[in-house]
Design a protein around this motif. Structure first.
Motif, PDB file in Angstrom:
ATOM      1  N   THR A   7      13.698  -2.721  67.160  1.00 36.81           N
ATOM      2  CA  THR A   7      13.234  -3.834  66.372  1.00 36.81           C
ATOM      3  C   THR A   7      14.125  -4.062  65.108  1.00 36.81           C
ATOM      4  N   GLU A   8      14.398  -5.438  64.913  1.00 31.05           N
ATOM      5  CA  GLU A   8      14.977  -5.717  63.532  1.00 31.05           C
ATOM      6  C   GLU A   8      13.793  -6.111  62.559  1.00 31.05           C
ATOM      7  N   PHE A   9      13.762  -5.430  61.548  1.00 26.84           N
ATOM      8  CA  PHE A   9      12.688  -5.724  60.559  1.00 26.84           C
ATOM      9  C   PHE A   9      13.171  -6.708  59.786  1.00 26.84           C
ATOM     10  N   TYR A  62      23.786 -21.044  68.076  1.00 26.09           N
ATOM     11  CA  TYR A  62      24.529 -20.810  66.716  1.00 26.09           C
ATOM     12  C   TYR A  62      25.844 -21.130  66.906  1.00 26.09           C
ATOM     13  N   HIS A  63      26.548 -20.680  68.035  1.00 33.24           N
ATOM     14  CA  HIS A  63      28.052 -21.160  67.978  1.00 33.24           C
ATOM     15  C   HIS A  63      28.303 -22.625  68.368  1.00 33.24           C
ATOM     16  N   GLU A  64      27.352 -23.195  68.822  1.00 33.45           N
ATOM     17  CA  GLU A  64      27.686 -24.601  69.041  1.00 33.45           C
ATOM     18  C   GLU A  64      27.592 -25.386  67.694  1.00 33.45           C
ATOM     19  N   GLY A  86      34.073 -12.141  64.327  1.00 28.60           N
ATOM     20  CA  GLY A  86      35.027 -11.227  65.110  1.00 28.60           C
ATOM     21  C   GLY A  86      34.777 -11.308  66.527  1.00 28.60           C
ATOM     22  N   ASP A  87      33.339 -11.750  66.976  1.00 28.96           N
ATOM     23  CA  ASP A  87      32.948 -11.655  68.333  1.00 28.96           C
ATOM     24  C   ASP A  87      33.727 -12.704  69.060  1.00 28.96           C
ATOM     25  N   GLY A  88      34.178 -13.793  68.486  1.00 25.20           N
ATOM     26  CA  GLY A  88      35.055 -14.797  69.078  1.00 25.20           C
ATOM     27  C   GLY A  88      34.296 -15.967  69.433  1.00 25.20           C
TER      28      GLY A  88
HETATM   29  N1  AG3 Z   1      26.401 -14.610  61.968  1.00 28.22           N
HETATM   30  C1  AG3 Z   1      25.057 -14.836  61.387  1.00 28.22           C
HETATM   31  C2  AG3 Z   1      24.157 -13.742  61.441  1.00 28.22           C
HETATM   32  C3  AG3 Z   1      22.891 -13.710  60.714  1.00 28.22           C
HETATM   33  C4  AG3 Z   1      21.771 -12.811  61.213  1.00 28.22           C
HETATM   34  N2  AG3 Z   1      21.045 -12.318  60.421  1.00 28.22           N
HETATM   35  C5  AG3 Z   1      20.149 -11.232  60.708  1.00 28.22           C
HETATM   36  N3  AG3 Z   1      19.830 -11.082  61.810  1.00 28.22           N
HETATM   37  N4  AG3 Z   1      19.298 -10.891  59.793  1.00 28.22           N
HETATM   38  C6  AG3 Z   1      26.406 -14.355  63.405  1.00 28.22           C
HETATM   39  C7  AG3 Z   1      27.723 -14.190  63.820  1.00 28.22           C
HETATM   40  C8  AG3 Z   1      27.820 -14.620  65.300  1.00 28.22           C
HETATM   41  N5  AG3 Z   1      29.366 -15.045  65.290  1.00 28.22           N
END
Ligand code: AG3
Length: 285
Positions: A7-9, A62-64, A86-88
């Motif tokens: 879980t991400e809280f 997100y990326h688009e 950094g994921d590309g």
């Molecule tokens: N960058 C934005 C992520 C923010 C998400 N926040 C969170 N989960 N609390 C994502 C990087 C992907 N290239």
């Protein structure tokens, strides 16, 4: 094979939970904990210090959206700077345009790049393109030192405004970015969820700072199921062009044509829609 719940809280004990089948990558870097989880519903998930950065299933949104609105607006985009990413994934989207000559990507944490190379070849393949220049460095330092009027577009693909990423939402960073941009240049930054109270003040402050440096600052939205609250925002700061009034649909359609069938979220109609804000979001600024 289900193993445990991750879980991400978001706030208190409220958050988004994934069924995890396997931990594919797990390393403490000099900056953060980098993990890749195999989940049942969203495929592979990259987390940094427990925050979801991307999932295989919805990363395209997100990326688009962090790239194409600005790249379709700019009259002649040639050189792009990506801070973070950094994921590309962002790099992959920028490189879809044949007219892009060079992309500098500045990632502070090489372990993120390694995690992507190991677990997300669909994204990290972008680093093999000869137009991509990878710099493992602090983005804030990089923009302080780079030559003025170099880039048409700067994309800030950062994590939340905490710890070492906080500077990427600050005035001196934005001032350096404005200096690196060419005449018509634009800056796009991810700006968290408008539903989220945690970062509201820092996003409002960032919007005000950008307003002092650029003639146009506009927020736009996208639906990202695996980020906090599911509704995500971006800010586009532009030296000259208005993102909707100056949007040329025909230019955009021509530019997208070679790869439009590979995009899964962005299109010319969506461009205008994304900048239309719900009333509670409008009132933030
Ligand atoms: N960058 C934005 C992520 C923010 C998400 N926040 C969170 N989960 N609390 C994502 C990087 C992907 N290239």
């Amino acid at each position: 094979q289900y193993q445990f719940q991750y879980t991400e809280f978001w706030q208190g004990r409220t958050g988004l939970s994934f069924g995890v089948e396997r931990i594919l990558f797990n390393r403490q870097s000099a900056y953060q904990q980098v993990q890749v989880l195999q989940t049942d519903a969203f495929g592979r998930v990259l987390t940094l210090d427990g925050l979801v950065m991307l999932t295989e299933r919805d990363e395209f949104v997100y990326h688009e959206m962090i790239c194409h609105p600005a790249l379709c607006l700019l009259p002649h985009p040639r050189r792009v700077l990506i801070v973070g990413g950094g994921d590309g994934g962002t790099l992959r989207e920028v490189l879809r345009y044949a007219e892009i000559e060079q992309v500098d990507l500045v990632e502070i944490d090489e372990v993120v790049i390694e995690a992507a190379r190991t677990c997300f070849p669909e994204l990290s393949r972008a680093f093999d393109d000869p137009r991509a220049r990878l710099h493992v460095a602090d983005g804030a330092a990089f923009v302080r030192e780079a030559a003025p009027a170099t880039y048409d577009l700067i994309i800030v693909d950062s994590t939340d405004p905490v710890k070492f990423a906080e500077g990427l939402f600050g005035e001196s960073f934005y001032r350096d970015c404005a200096r690196l941009l060419r005449e018509d240049g634009m800056l796009v930054t991810q700006s968290e969820s408008p539903f989220d109270q945690t970062f509201q003040a820092s996003i409002q402050a960032a919007h005000a700072m950008l307003g002092r440096l650029f003639s146009q600052v506009h927020m736009y939205l996208a639906h990202i199921p695996t980020y906090p609250m599911g509704l995500w925002s971006f800010m586009l700061a532009s030296k000259r062009l208005h993102p909707v009034d100056d949007f040329d649909s025909e230019q955009a359609a021509r530019r997208l044509a070679p790869f439009a069938n590979r995009l899964r979220y962005y299109n010319v109609e969506l461009h205008r829609a994304a900048f239309a804000l719900p009333s509670f979001v409008r009132r933030l600024f």
